[in-house]
Design a protein around this motif. Structure first.
Motif, PDB file in Angstrom:
ATOM      1  N   GLU A  15      84.035 -38.121  75.796  1.00  0.00           N
ATOM      2  CA  GLU A  15      84.648 -38.444  77.091  1.00  0.00           C
ATOM      3  C   GLU A  15      85.194 -37.206  77.796  1.00  0.00           C
ATOM      4  OE1 GLU A  15      85.205 -42.161  74.597  1.00  0.00           O
ATOM      5  OE2 GLU A  15      85.546 -40.048  74.262  1.00  0.00           O
ATOM      6  N   HIS A  44      83.695 -44.077  76.111  1.00  0.00           N
ATOM      7  CA  HIS A  44      84.224 -45.203  76.881  1.00  0.00           C
ATOM      8  C   HIS A  44      83.292 -45.504  78.050  1.00  0.00           C
ATOM      9  CE1 HIS A  44      87.924 -44.742  74.589  1.00  0.00           C
ATOM     10  NE2 HIS A  44      88.205 -45.974  74.995  1.00  0.00           N
ATOM     11  N   ALA A  45      83.153 -46.780  78.329  1.00  0.00           N
ATOM     12  CA  ALA A  45      82.196 -47.262  79.323  1.00  0.00           C
ATOM     13  C   ALA A  45      82.777 -47.273  80.727  1.00  0.00           C
ATOM     14  CB  ALA A  45      81.747 -48.671  78.948  1.00  0.00           C
ATOM     15  N   ALA A  46      81.880 -47.127  81.684  1.00  0.00           N
ATOM     16  CA  ALA A  46      82.232 -47.322  83.089  1.00  0.00           C
ATOM     17  C   ALA A  46      81.660 -48.662  83.527  1.00  0.00           C
ATOM     18  CB  ALA A  46      81.634 -46.204  83.930  1.00  0.00           C
ATOM     19  N   ASN A  48      85.923 -49.181  83.331  1.00  0.00           N
ATOM     20  CA  ASN A  48      86.846 -49.450  82.237  1.00  0.00           C
ATOM     21  C   ASN A  48      88.205 -49.818  82.836  1.00  0.00           C
ATOM     22  OD1 ASN A  48      88.793 -49.201  80.149  1.00  0.00           O
ATOM     23  ND2 ASN A  48      87.451 -47.841  79.018  1.00  0.00           N
ATOM     24  N   ASP A  50      90.983 -50.203  81.543  1.00  0.00           N
ATOM     25  CA  ASP A  50      92.120 -49.532  80.907  1.00  0.00           C
ATOM     26  C   ASP A  50      92.214 -48.054  81.253  1.00  0.00           C
ATOM     27  OD1 ASP A  50      92.823 -51.919  79.597  1.00  0.00           O
ATOM     28  OD2 ASP A  50      91.387 -51.510  77.998  1.00  0.00           O
ATOM     29  N   ALA A  51      91.268 -47.522  82.014  1.00  0.00           N
ATOM     30  CA  ALA A  51      91.240 -46.086  82.309  1.00  0.00           C
ATOM     31  C   ALA A  51      92.499 -45.614  83.027  1.00  0.00           C
ATOM     32  CB  ALA A  51      89.997 -45.743  83.119  1.00  0.00           C
ATOM     33  N   LEU A  64      84.047 -41.512  82.070  1.00  0.00           N
ATOM     34  CA  LEU A  64      83.476 -42.811  81.723  1.00  0.00           C
ATOM     35  C   LEU A  64      81.995 -42.783  82.058  1.00  0.00           C
ATOM     36  CD1 LEU A  64      86.293 -45.033  83.243  1.00  0.00           C
ATOM     37  CD2 LEU A  64      86.062 -44.249  80.886  1.00  0.00           C
ATOM     38  N   ARG A  89      76.667 -51.547  73.669  1.00  0.00           N
ATOM     39  CA  ARG A  89      78.110 -51.680  73.915  1.00  0.00           C
ATOM     40  C   ARG A  89      78.774 -52.364  72.731  1.00  0.00           C
ATOM     41  NH1 ARG A  89      80.446 -51.527  79.525  1.00  0.00           N
ATOM     42  NH2 ARG A  89      78.793 -50.587  80.770  1.00  0.00           N
ATOM     43  N   ASN A  92      83.722 -55.679  72.825  1.00  0.00           N
ATOM     44  CA  ASN A  92      84.561 -55.937  73.999  1.00  0.00           C
ATOM     45  C   ASN A  92      83.997 -55.308  75.271  1.00  0.00           C
ATOM     46  OD1 ASN A  92      85.180 -53.223  73.889  1.00  0.00           O
ATOM     47  ND2 ASN A  92      87.370 -53.505  73.581  1.00  0.00           N
ATOM     48  N   GLY A  94      83.925 -52.252  76.244  1.00  0.00           N
ATOM     49  CA  GLY A  94      84.616 -51.066  76.733  1.00  0.00           C
ATOM     50  C   GLY A  94      84.119 -49.741  76.197  1.00  0.00           C
ATOM     51  N   VAL A  95      83.276 -49.779  75.180  1.00  0.00           N
ATOM     52  CA  VAL A  95      82.756 -48.553  74.571  1.00  0.00           C
ATOM     53  C   VAL A  95      81.245 -48.679  74.446  1.00  0.00           C
ATOM     54  CG1 VAL A  95      82.797 -47.051  72.536  1.00  0.00           C
ATOM     55  CG2 VAL A  95      84.902 -48.145  73.304  1.00  0.00           C
TER      56      VAL A  95
END
Length: 106
Positions: A15, A44-46, A48, A50-51, A64, A89, A92, A94-95
């Protein structure tokens, strides 16, 4: 790395890396694998949700990425040495993970 590895896992680093650096590091880590060895990379995914929290409260500014961007980490891995490449993925969402498996020795 002194000895070839059966498995390498990288979490929380990519990241922070620009794509060119990430692809060069991926190729170097892949070369350190034993035949049949696996490399697992997480990013971490885009998008996100929580970013913002991670940026403000944890001082963690991340790059992301999408599945296509994570797959691009393998751009410098020699295709002839690659037995398997899988981008997926986590449960969840997010990753995003990149799993590379080195082919058996010829």
């Amino acid at each position: 790395i002194d000895e070839p590895a059966d498995m390498e896992t990288v979490v929380g680093l990519y990241e922070q890396l620009e794509l060119r650096t990430a692809s060069r590091l991926t190729a170097a880590l892949f070369q350190a694998l034993k035949p049949g060895g696996r490399l697992l990379i997480a990013n971490h995914a885009a998008p996100n949700p929580d970013a913002g929290y991670m940026d403000v409260f944890m001082d963690w500014r991340m790059i992301l990425r999408t599945e296509a961007e994570v797959a691009a980490f393998a751009a410098e891995v020699p295709a002839a040495q690659l037995a398997r490449e899988l981008v997926f993925r986590g449960s969840n969402g997010g990753v995003i993970y990149l799993l590379l498996e080195r082919g058996a020795a010829a």
